[in-house]
Design a protein around this motif. Structure first.
Motif, PDB file in Angstrom:
ATOM      1  N   VAL A  22      48.409  32.284  35.407  1.00 62.26           N
ATOM      2  CA  VAL A  22      48.049  33.525  36.093  1.00 62.26           C
ATOM      3  C   VAL A  22      47.076  34.286  35.204  1.00 62.26           C
ATOM      4  CG1 VAL A  22      48.926  35.697  37.042  1.00 62.26           C
ATOM      5  CG2 VAL A  22      50.304  33.619  37.241  1.00 62.26           C
ATOM      6  N   VAL A  23      45.997  34.791  35.807  1.00 64.81           N
ATOM      7  CA  VAL A  23      45.005  35.578  35.071  1.00 64.81           C
ATOM      8  C   VAL A  23      44.686  36.832  35.871  1.00 64.81           C
ATOM      9  CG1 VAL A  23      43.977  33.535  33.983  1.00 64.81           C
ATOM     10  CG2 VAL A  23      43.002  34.424  36.108  1.00 64.81           C
ATOM     11  N   THR A  24      44.100  37.805  35.208  1.00 65.16           N
ATOM     12  CA  THR A  24      43.657  39.010  35.914  1.00 65.16           C
ATOM     13  C   THR A  24      42.479  38.652  36.816  1.00 65.16           C
ATOM     14  OG1 THR A  24      42.055  39.637  34.225  1.00 65.16           O
ATOM     15  CG2 THR A  24      44.327  40.467  33.958  1.00 65.16           C
ATOM     16  N   SER A  25      42.222  39.489  37.787  1.00 70.73           N
ATOM     17  CA  SER A  25      41.102  39.223  38.692  1.00 70.73           C
ATOM     18  C   SER A  25      39.767  39.287  37.949  1.00 70.73           C
ATOM     19  CB  SER A  25      41.121  40.192  39.867  1.00 70.73           C
ATOM     20  OG  SER A  25      40.978  41.513  39.412  1.00 70.73           O
ATOM     21  N   THR A  26      39.689  40.089  36.900  1.00 67.61           N
ATOM     22  CA  THR A  26      38.431  40.161  36.143  1.00 67.61           C
ATOM     23  C   THR A  26      38.130  38.827  35.461  1.00 67.61           C
ATOM     24  OG1 THR A  26      39.594  41.139  34.255  1.00 67.61           O
ATOM     25  CG2 THR A  26      38.517  42.655  35.771  1.00 67.61           C
ATOM     26  N   VAL A  27      39.155  38.165  34.959  1.00 69.02           N
ATOM     27  CA  VAL A  27      38.976  36.832  34.374  1.00 69.02           C
ATOM     28  C   VAL A  27      38.627  35.841  35.488  1.00 69.02           C
ATOM     29  CG1 VAL A  27      40.164  34.936  33.186  1.00 69.02           C
ATOM     30  CG2 VAL A  27      40.464  37.287  32.392  1.00 69.02           C
ATOM     31  N   ALA A  28      39.296  35.967  36.627  1.00 73.08           N
ATOM     32  CA  ALA A  28      39.068  35.056  37.755  1.00 73.08           C
ATOM     33  C   ALA A  28      37.625  35.125  38.246  1.00 73.08           C
ATOM     34  CB  ALA A  28      40.040  35.360  38.882  1.00 73.08           C
TER      35      ALA A  28
END
Length: 171
Positions: free
Chosen positions: A44-50
């Motif tokens: 799971v990653v933050t949307s900014t990383v995504a």
């Protein structure tokens, strides 16, 4: 194209814990031979990383077909496709979606099989392909963060130069 039996179950399980759920995929020839496999790092990653993953990791990319989205996030933010964008419409939608999402979950299993057909019209260069530049222009306006804008501008310029070269040398 076709998906593996656990495709929906896996992505549905993921969407219970994040705003977008993504799996790996195979590129399959017309003869059903796997020519490439793309597997994201699981987690799971933050949307900014995504966002950066979508822009720069082939295992994620801006396709819709290896992802599951929250309907409520789409409806609550009035997300939609731009009818004049024929190429890059998926990428633009995914980036817009991620601008409202909190996080993303990735599964390394290759659960989707994308069939690549060499003679497909989608692999030819024509004027409709130029709408990818419109998609990047629109994506540029989605984010305030300069690093995103710089990345999107770099991709815009790379595609612009590629199209220029291909169309300039076209008979």
């Amino acid at each position: 194209d076709y998906f593996e039996p656990t495709f929906i179950e896996t992505l549905y399980t993921g969407i219970q814990h994040a705003d977008i759920s993504v799996c790996g995929y195979n590129v399959v020839s017309e003869h059903f031979e796997i020519t490439s496999a793309y597997r994201p790092e699981e987690g799971v990653v933050t949307s900014t990383v995504a966002v950066n993953y979508v822009l720069y990791q082939k295992a994620i990319s801006g396709f819709l077909w290896n992802k599951m989205f929250r309907k409520s996030l789409i409806l609550n933010n009035n997300l939609h496709f731009i009818p004049s964008v024929f190429v890059g419409e998926d990428l633009l939608f995914v980036l817009n979606y991620l601008s409202f999402a909190a996080d993303a979950v990735f599964f390394k299993e290759t659960l989707y099989n994308y069939t690549y057909i060499e003679t497909s019209i989608s692999h030819n260069v024509d004027d409709r392909k130029l709408t990818l530049l419109d998609a990047y222009s629109e994506a540029y306006t989605i984010f305030d963060d300069e690093s995103y804008r710089d990345n999107i501008l770099s991709l815009y310029m790379a595609h612009y130069l590629t199209f220029y070269e291909l169309l300039y040398n076209k008979d």
